[in-house]
Write a protein that holds these residues in place. Structure first.
Motif, PDB file in Angstrom:
ATOM      1  N   GLY A  55       0.789  -1.220   0.000  1.00 26.47           N
ATOM      2  CA  GLY A  55       0.000   0.000   0.000  1.00 26.47           C
ATOM      3  C   GLY A  55       0.819   1.267   0.000  1.00 26.47           C
ATOM      4  N   ARG A  56       2.024   1.220  -0.552  1.00 20.72           N
ATOM      5  CA  ARG A  56       2.900   2.385  -0.632  1.00 20.72           C
ATOM      6  C   ARG A  56       3.306   2.632  -2.089  1.00 20.72           C
ATOM      7  NH1 ARG A  56       4.844   3.429   4.629  1.00 20.72           N
ATOM      8  NH2 ARG A  56       3.212   2.698   6.043  1.00 20.72           N
ATOM      9  N   HIS A  57       3.878   3.817  -2.353  1.00 18.69           N
ATOM     10  CA  HIS A  57       4.370   4.128  -3.681  1.00 18.69           C
ATOM     11  C   HIS A  57       5.494   3.181  -4.087  1.00 18.69           C
ATOM     12  CE1 HIS A  57       2.268   7.911  -2.895  1.00 18.69           C
ATOM     13  NE2 HIS A  57       2.391   8.217  -4.171  1.00 18.69           N
ATOM     14  N   VAL A  58       5.579   2.925  -5.366  1.00 17.43           N
ATOM     15  CA  VAL A  58       6.653   2.098  -5.913  1.00 17.43           C
ATOM     16  C   VAL A  58       7.265   2.840  -7.093  1.00 17.43           C
ATOM     17  CG1 VAL A  58       7.249  -0.064  -7.070  1.00 17.43           C
ATOM     18  CG2 VAL A  58       5.582  -0.069  -5.190  1.00 17.43           C
ATOM     19  N   LEU A  59       8.594   2.964  -7.085  1.00 18.38           N
ATOM     20  CA  LEU A  59       9.323   3.552  -8.196  1.00 18.38           C
ATOM     21  C   LEU A  59       9.820   2.437  -9.111  1.00 18.38           C
ATOM     22  CD1 LEU A  59      10.595   6.051  -9.575  1.00 18.38           C
ATOM     23  CD2 LEU A  59      12.636   5.650  -8.161  1.00 18.38           C
ATOM     24  N   LEU A  60       9.416   2.480 -10.372  1.00 15.31           N
ATOM     25  CA  LEU A  60       9.869   1.492 -11.349  1.00 15.31           C
ATOM     26  C   LEU A  60      11.049   2.046 -12.128  1.00 15.31           C
ATOM     27  CD1 LEU A  60       6.437   0.347 -12.864  1.00 15.31           C
ATOM     28  CD2 LEU A  60       7.712  -0.703 -10.977  1.00 15.31           C
ATOM     29  N   ASP A  61      12.106   1.265 -12.219  1.00 11.91           N
ATOM     30  CA  ASP A  61      13.230   1.560 -13.098  1.00 11.91           C
ATOM     31  C   ASP A  61      13.230   0.480 -14.168  1.00 11.91           C
ATOM     32  OD1 ASP A  61      15.580   2.024 -14.402  1.00 11.91           O
ATOM     33  OD2 ASP A  61      16.888   1.820 -12.660  1.00 11.91           O
ATOM     34  N   LEU A  62      12.861   0.848 -15.360  1.00 13.80           N
ATOM     35  CA  LEU A  62      12.666  -0.116 -16.436  1.00 13.80           C
ATOM     36  C   LEU A  62      13.881  -0.250 -17.336  1.00 13.80           C
ATOM     37  CD1 LEU A  62       9.035   0.955 -17.438  1.00 13.80           C
ATOM     38  CD2 LEU A  62       9.743  -0.790 -15.778  1.00 13.80           C
ATOM     39  N   ALA A  63      15.033   0.310 -16.922  1.00 15.01           N
ATOM     40  CA  ALA A  63      16.223   0.280 -17.777  1.00 15.01           C
ATOM     41  C   ALA A  63      16.790  -1.125 -17.894  1.00 15.01           C
ATOM     42  CB  ALA A  63      17.286   1.218 -17.221  1.00 15.01           C
ATOM     43  N   ASP A  64      17.348  -1.401 -19.077  1.00 20.05           N
ATOM     44  CA  ASP A  64      18.018  -2.676 -19.321  1.00 20.05           C
ATOM     45  C   ASP A  64      19.515  -2.413 -19.480  1.00 20.05           C
ATOM     46  OD1 ASP A  64      18.483  -5.320 -19.830  1.00 20.05           O
ATOM     47  OD2 ASP A  64      17.761  -5.268 -21.904  1.00 20.05           O
ATOM     48  N   ASP A  65      20.088  -1.772 -18.466  1.00 18.83           N
ATOM     49  CA  ASP A  65      21.511  -1.431 -18.507  1.00 18.83           C
ATOM     50  C   ASP A  65      22.035  -1.333 -17.079  1.00 18.83           C
ATOM     51  OD1 ASP A  65      20.908   1.201 -17.453  1.00 18.83           O
ATOM     52  OD2 ASP A  65      20.348   1.807 -19.477  1.00 18.83           O
ATOM     53  N   ASP A  66      23.294  -0.902 -16.936  1.00 17.59           N
ATOM     54  CA  ASP A  66      23.946  -0.875 -15.619  1.00 17.59           C
ATOM     55  C   ASP A  66      24.081   0.535 -15.059  1.00 17.59           C
ATOM     56  OD1 ASP A  66      24.284  -3.641 -15.670  1.00 17.59           O
ATOM     57  OD2 ASP A  66      26.164  -3.481 -16.792  1.00 17.59           O
ATOM     58  N   ARG A  67      23.337   1.487 -15.579  1.00 16.81           N
ATOM     59  CA  ARG A  67      23.451   2.847 -15.060  1.00 16.81           C
ATOM     60  C   ARG A  67      23.031   2.914 -13.586  1.00 16.81           C
ATOM     61  NH1 ARG A  67      20.062   6.399 -19.156  1.00 16.81           N
ATOM     62  NH2 ARG A  67      18.829   4.480 -19.221  1.00 16.81           N
ATOM     63  N   ALA A  68      23.702   3.782 -12.857  1.00 20.95           N
ATOM     64  CA  ALA A  68      23.379   3.942 -11.437  1.00 20.95           C
ATOM     65  C   ALA A  68      22.015   4.588 -11.278  1.00 20.95           C
ATOM     66  CB  ALA A  68      24.437   4.799 -10.748  1.00 20.95           C
ATOM     67  N   VAL A  69      21.309   4.187 -10.227  1.00 21.64           N
ATOM     68  CA  VAL A  69      19.979   4.719  -9.948  1.00 21.64           C
ATOM     69  C   VAL A  69      20.057   5.603  -8.716  1.00 21.64           C
ATOM     70  CG1 VAL A  69      17.586   4.150  -9.470  1.00 21.64           C
ATOM     71  CG2 VAL A  69      18.972   2.609 -10.859  1.00 21.64           C
ATOM     72  N   PRO A  70      19.650   6.879  -8.813  1.00 23.59           N
ATOM     73  CA  PRO A  70      19.653   7.736  -7.625  1.00 23.59           C
ATOM     74  C   PRO A  70      18.741   7.173  -6.543  1.00 23.59           C
ATOM     75  CG  PRO A  70      19.305   9.015  -9.637  1.00 23.59           C
ATOM     76  CD  PRO A  70      19.187   7.586 -10.012  1.00 23.59           C
ATOM     77  N   ASP A  71      19.158   7.315  -5.297  1.00 25.11           N
ATOM     78  CA  ASP A  71      18.345   6.859  -4.175  1.00 25.11           C
ATOM     79  C   ASP A  71      17.358   7.957  -3.817  1.00 25.11           C
ATOM     80  OD1 ASP A  71      17.226   5.795  -1.941  1.00 25.11           O
ATOM     81  OD2 ASP A  71      19.044   5.855  -0.707  1.00 25.11           O
ATOM     82  N   VAL A  72      16.077   7.703  -4.049  1.00 25.17           N
ATOM     83  CA  VAL A  72      15.056   8.698  -3.721  1.00 25.17           C
ATOM     84  C   VAL A  72      14.283   8.304  -2.466  1.00 25.17           C
ATOM     85  CG1 VAL A  72      14.809   9.557  -6.077  1.00 25.17           C
ATOM     86  CG2 VAL A  72      13.446   7.598  -5.332  1.00 25.17           C
ATOM     87  N   GLY A  73      14.709   7.247  -1.794  1.00 27.29           N
ATOM     88  CA  GLY A  73      14.183   6.944  -0.476  1.00 27.29           C
ATOM     89  C   GLY A  73      12.890   6.164  -0.424  1.00 27.29           C
ATOM     90  N   ILE A  74      12.430   5.605  -1.537  1.00 28.79           N
ATOM     91  CA  ILE A  74      11.234   4.780  -1.507  1.00 28.79           C
ATOM     92  C   ILE A  74      11.531   3.468  -2.217  1.00 28.79           C
ATOM     93  CG2 ILE A  74       9.664   6.751  -1.472  1.00 28.79           C
ATOM     94  CD1 ILE A  74       9.042   6.131  -4.405  1.00 28.79           C
ATOM     95  N   THR A  75      10.617   2.535  -2.113  1.00 28.75           N
ATOM     96  CA  THR A  75      10.782   1.227  -2.725  1.00 28.75           C
ATOM     97  C   THR A  75      11.003   1.367  -4.223  1.00 28.75           C
ATOM     98  OG1 THR A  75       9.355   0.214  -1.074  1.00 28.75           O
ATOM     99  CG2 THR A  75       9.708  -1.019  -3.121  1.00 28.75           C
ATOM    100  N   THR A  76      12.113   0.807  -4.715  1.00 27.37           N
ATOM    101  CA  THR A  76      12.438   0.859  -6.136  1.00 27.37           C
ATOM    102  C   THR A  76      12.548  -0.560  -6.672  1.00 27.37           C
ATOM    103  OG1 THR A  76      13.643   2.949  -5.866  1.00 27.37           O
ATOM    104  CG2 THR A  76      14.087   1.673  -7.862  1.00 27.37           C
ATOM    105  N   HIS A  77      11.924  -0.781  -7.801  1.00 26.29           N
ATOM    106  CA  HIS A  77      12.009  -2.089  -8.450  1.00 26.29           C
ATOM    107  C   HIS A  77      12.677  -1.890  -9.794  1.00 26.29           C
ATOM    108  CE1 HIS A  77      10.883  -6.243  -9.307  1.00 26.29           C
ATOM    109  NE2 HIS A  77      10.592  -5.841 -10.536  1.00 26.29           N
ATOM    110  N   ARG A  78      13.826  -2.581  -9.985  1.00 25.63           N
ATOM    111  CA  ARG A  78      14.575  -2.409 -11.235  1.00 25.63           C
ATOM    112  C   ARG A  78      14.489  -3.684 -12.063  1.00 25.63           C
ATOM    113  NH1 ARG A  78      20.712  -0.019 -12.210  1.00 25.63           N
ATOM    114  NH2 ARG A  78      20.327   0.471 -14.414  1.00 25.63           N
ATOM    115  N   ALA A  79      13.792  -3.593 -13.173  1.00 25.62           N
ATOM    116  CA  ALA A  79      13.691  -4.699 -14.121  1.00 25.62           C
ATOM    117  C   ALA A  79      12.987  -4.178 -15.366  1.00 25.62           C
ATOM    118  CB  ALA A  79      12.921  -5.884 -13.537  1.00 25.62           C
TER     119      ALA A  79
END
Length: 482
Positions: free
Chosen positions: A415-439
């Motif tokens: 029941g919380r916000h989810v940040l999706l990172d849909l990239a298909d590479d190795d770039r660094a993801v900034p930490d924005v402090g919420i649940t992040t799913h990378r795929a």
């Protein structure tokens, strides 16, 4: 002092209570009935509502018990909308009596820590800048319960709405429909039967437990005054007149009438008092949408009110509840009024209109799909707040599937916000402090082309989307921390 008091333990109040608990808010539900109503006004659970249940991991019990109907009707037309092509894991409606729906939702609400007090009737309330005092008649006598916020989920005759001074404009009843839950000795084949003609229209739906529901209208229903209680003999005669048979009906479980009075609350929020479900909108029960829109009201409000009372968001967030859901309620009234016109008029002109619209549903897939998306609430989208927002902003996010084998609905369980990172590479993801799913997505979707990041709200709508996490996006994500 209570953080939130909900008035009404119907489906809307129970679902809202569970949503608030998931967001970390303490909640007490007050219900005037000592026992649950055994009769079920609502019967239909639409695809979007099943999706909402799936977000929180509770859909399976509903799916196991409900009767799946792969299509839906608009205004009782003979041609039905095929739900099979809808972009959802649940391309059907569920026929499940409201009494059982309430039992399942009550179990869910209690499992996450909501308190439900039955036999506690709210008689009034007063609010100040800091709290709301709720006047209650309980089993042990009257008392006052103070709360940070109060939500009226107490139906069309809402005590909360009246006490808060929220207007409920609209139109009065001009026609009546009827409903009968009965046992049949000679039931029709299939899960649903529609029949209509110059003598009226009726829908017959198979319910769990060997009971069938008859719901319909006839020319004699056009009157403003109460026509009296429905009897089995009257139901039998009317159904026989329309269909040529009474299907061997006997042993009525429930006989009732309903009118087409149509109203909407002028405001869904007045200070620390909010409204949801039938307390906010009433209408003729065409298409079985009432319970569904109410649960969706609660899904929109729940995360916002929880974030407010726990200090994760400012009180201004609650204003977006009215801004987003009041237009949905207005659209609901337009759709139900249109369907009411089709269902309650039996003139040659109306029958010609029914034939024309039925042909369009049967022969124009785009028309049928648009109606189906509207009826099922899959088309609901909230307007973005900035002109340069991505086209996905505010839209319902489908159950996106990812290459790691997961799906979006499963990620919304908490029941919380989810940040999706849909990239298909190795770039660094900034930490924005919420649940992040990378795929990356398992399959390409045209509407998601070019999107690397997307912030999904707890109610399954897209908060923002784009190729980069901009400073604005970082700020938005930061304000949604769990």
């Amino acid at each position: 002092m209570e953080q939130v008091v909900i008035v009404g333990a119907g489906p809307v109040g129970l679902w809202l209570a569970a949503e608030l608990r998931l967001g970390g808010a303490a909640v007490t539900v007050l219900e005037s009935r000592p026992e649950r109503d055994p009769h079920s006004k609502a019967l239909t659970v639409h695809p979007r509502t099943i999706e909402v249940l799936a977000f929180r991991g509770v859909a399976d019990r509903f799916l196991a018990e409900g009767v799946r109907i792969p299509d839906g009707h608009f205004g009782g037309l003979d041609s039905r909308m095929d739900f099979g092509g809808l972009d959802t894991p649940f391309p059907f409606t569920l026929a499940l009596p409201q009494a059982r729906t309430e039992e399942l939702l009550a179990e869910h609400a209690r499992s996450v820590g909501a308190r439900v007090r039955r036999g506690h009737r709210v008689t009034g309330l007063t609010q100040t800048a800091d709290a709301v005092s709720v006047e209650v008649e309980g089993p042990a006598g009257p008392y006052v319960l103070d709360a940070g916020y109060v939500v009226g989920c107490d139906g069309t005759r809402s005590t909360v709405r009246a006490a808060a001074g929220i207007a409920f404009p609209g139109t009065d009843t001009t026609t009546w429909g009827w409903l009968g839950d009965v046992v049949l000795d000679d039931p029709p084949p299939g899960a649903v039967l529609d029949a209509s003609g110059p003598r009226g229209g009726v829908m017959v739906v198979a319910l769990p437990g060997g009971v069938h529901r008859f719901v319909g209208c006839d020319p004699g229903g056009h009157r403003a005054d109460w026509p009296g209680d429905l009897t089995l003999d009257e139901l039998r005669a009317t159904v026989t007149s329309i269909t040529g048979t009474d299907f061997g009906m006997r042993d009525p479980v429930w006989l009732s009438r309903f009118g087409n009075a149509t109203r909407q609350a002028e405001r869904y929020r007045s200070g620390r008092v909010l409204l949801a479900g039938d307390a906010a909108h009433m209408h003729f029960p065409t298409g079985g949408v009432g319970l569904n829109v109410g649960v969706q009201d609660a899904t929109n409000l729940g995360w916002k009110l929880a974030a407010t009372v726990t200090g994760r968001a400012s009180d201004d967030l609650l204003d977006t509840y009215h801004a987003e859901r009041h237009p949905v309620g207005a659209d609901l009234l337009v759709a139900t009024r249109a369907q009411t016109a089709l269902m309650t008029s039996f003139t040659p002109e109306t029958r010609a209109l029914r034939s024309l619209l039925g042909d369009l549903i049967a022969t124009v897939p785009e028309f049928s799909r648009d109606l189906a998306e509207r009826l099922s609430a899959l088309a609901v989208a909230y307007p973005p707040t900035t002109a340069d927002a991505h086209p996905l902003t505010g839209k319902r996010a489908p159950d996106l599937r990812f290459r790691d084998g997961t799906g979006l609905f499963g990620l919304l369980r908490a029941g919380r916000h989810v940040l999706l990172d849909l990239a298909d590479d190795d770039r660094a993801v900034p930490d924005v402090g919420i649940t992040t799913h990378r795929a990356p997505l398992a399959e390409a979707r045209d509407d998601w082309e070019g999107v690397r990041f997307a912030l999904i709200r707890p109610d399954g709508h897209v908060a923002w989307a784009g190729a980069d996490i901009t400073p604005v996006a970082r700020e938005a994500a930061s304000s949604c921390r769990a």
